[in-house]
Design an enzyme around this catalytic site. Structure first.
Site, short mmCIF file in Angstrom:
data_model
loop_
_atom_site.label_atom_id
_atom_site.label_comp_id
_atom_site.label_asym_id
_atom_site.label_seq_id
_atom_site.Cartn_x
_atom_site.Cartn_y
_atom_site.Cartn_z
N CYS A 1 -0.81 10.08 6.80
CA CYS A 1 0.44 9.73 7.63
C CYS A 1 0.10 9.63 9.17
O CYS A 1 0.66 8.96 9.91
CB CYS A 1 1.59 10.64 7.11
SG CYS A 1 1.99 10.24 5.61
N CYS B 1 0.86 -1.29 -0.01
CA CYS B 1 0.01 -0.09 -0.05
C CYS B 1 0.75 1.22 0.05
O CYS B 1 0.34 2.63 -0.11
CB CYS B 1 -0.94 0.06 1.11
SG CYS B 1 -2.09 -1.29 1.28
N ASP C 1 2.79 2.62 2.52
CA ASP C 1 3.23 3.07 3.69
C ASP C 1 2.99 2.16 4.67
O ASP C 1 2.07 1.28 4.59
CB ASP C 1 2.31 4.27 4.09
CG ASP C 1 2.50 5.50 3.32
OD1 ASP C 1 3.51 5.90 3.39
OD2 ASP C 1 1.34 6.13 3.15
N CYS D 1 6.89 8.14 2.87
CA CYS D 1 7.28 9.29 2.45
C CYS D 1 7.70 10.07 3.64
O CYS D 1 7.67 9.67 4.72
CB CYS D 1 6.18 10.21 1.76
SG CYS D 1 4.93 10.26 2.85
#
Ligand code: FES
Length: 276
Positions: free
Chosen positions: A105, A35, A37, A61
């Site tokens: 995130c 996915c 992450d 990221c």
């Protein structure tokens, strides 16, 4: 490119508490490499229920790494009860904000923390997507995550759901289901077609004339009768039956069961017809 705060950049370039922990008291793992992450959170919790240390391993990221770093800093020194009350907002606020497209995130951090505390309490880690309905196949997001993100962050659009959870950001197949969930959580009925605008007096009059001329009169003429429109006053329509209809014993029935019924069906359900 993304507009990161100085604190996000700083935590990305110099992440705190990065790396695995030996013999942790709790581990929480969320996301997957597929996915894009993934975050593994390690906690050291003492006998008084205080988090003495927290470390992480993150694949993702800059904002994923910064959010993980921030989470571990926030957690150190907190009691388990205090940690349970944390949400993704605390992570984003600690960093001075995240670009809206990167809020997922911070949500990943909240989920990893919840998983770690579950692990500490001895509760079995749920199998991937076992909790709730798998809504977004592209990013493995369940309705539980989506509903929580909507409630905790006051989300109002599908685009915001995508920013916070990634759901809907791939093939788009799940977007109709996201719209349903959003409407359910906000307590709204799904969007419906707008009600038709009420007719103006002029529009109603023109439609009554048209239906009398094109539908009602031709039908009565077949049986030797006829009809003349006398007046239209709002929803009150006055007509005069002519020919065979004027002397017919069923003329009142013709007015209500045929003329009025036809005008109600084709013009306005509030119409009342009277003979003059
Ligand atoms: S199923 Fe959600 S974006 Fe593809």
């Amino acid at each position: 490119m993304w507009d990161y705060t100085d604190k996000v950049k700083e935590h990305f370039l110099n992440p705190r508490n990065a790396g695995a922990m030996e013999n942790p008291d709790a581990v929480g793992e969320v996301g997957s490499l597929a996915c894009g992450d993934a975050l593994k959170l390690f906690l050291r919790i003492n006998d008084q229920g205080v988090i003495e240390n927290a470390t992480f391993q993150t694949f993702g990221c800059a904002s994923a790494i910064a959010s993980s770093s921030a989470l571990t800093e926030i957690l150190k020194g907190k009691t388990v009860a205090e940690a349970e009350a944390l949400t993704n907002k605390d992570i984003a606020e600690y960093l001075g904000g995240l670009p809206k497209e990167k809020m997922h995130c911070s949500v990943m951090g909240e989920e990893a923390l919840a998983a770690a505390l579950k692990n500490w309490r001895g509760e079995a880690a749920p199998e991937a997507h076992a909790e709730g309905e798998l809504v977004c196949r592209c990013f493995g997001v369940t309705d539980v995550t989506i509903r929580r993100a909507i409630e905790e962050n006051g989300l109002r659009t599908v685009e915001e759901i995508t920013n916070y959870t990634k759901a809907g950001g791939g093939c788009g197949d799940c977007v109709p289901r996201l719209e349903e969930i959003l409407a359910e959580v906000l307590g709204q009925a799904p969007a419906q077609a707008p009600a038709p605008k009420p007719l103006t007096n002029l529009q109603r009059m023109q439609k009554v004339m048209q239906v009398i001329d094109e539908v009602v009169a031709p039908s009565l003429r077949k049986d030797g009768g006829d009809i003349e429109l006398v007046d239209v006053d709002g929803t009150d329509v006055s007509v005069s039956l002519r020919g065979a209809c004027s002397s017919c014993p069923s003329s009142q029935l013709t007015l209500t069961d045929f003329v009025q019924k036809t005008l109600r069906e084709q013009v306005d359900p509030a119409i009342r017809v009277k003979g003059v």
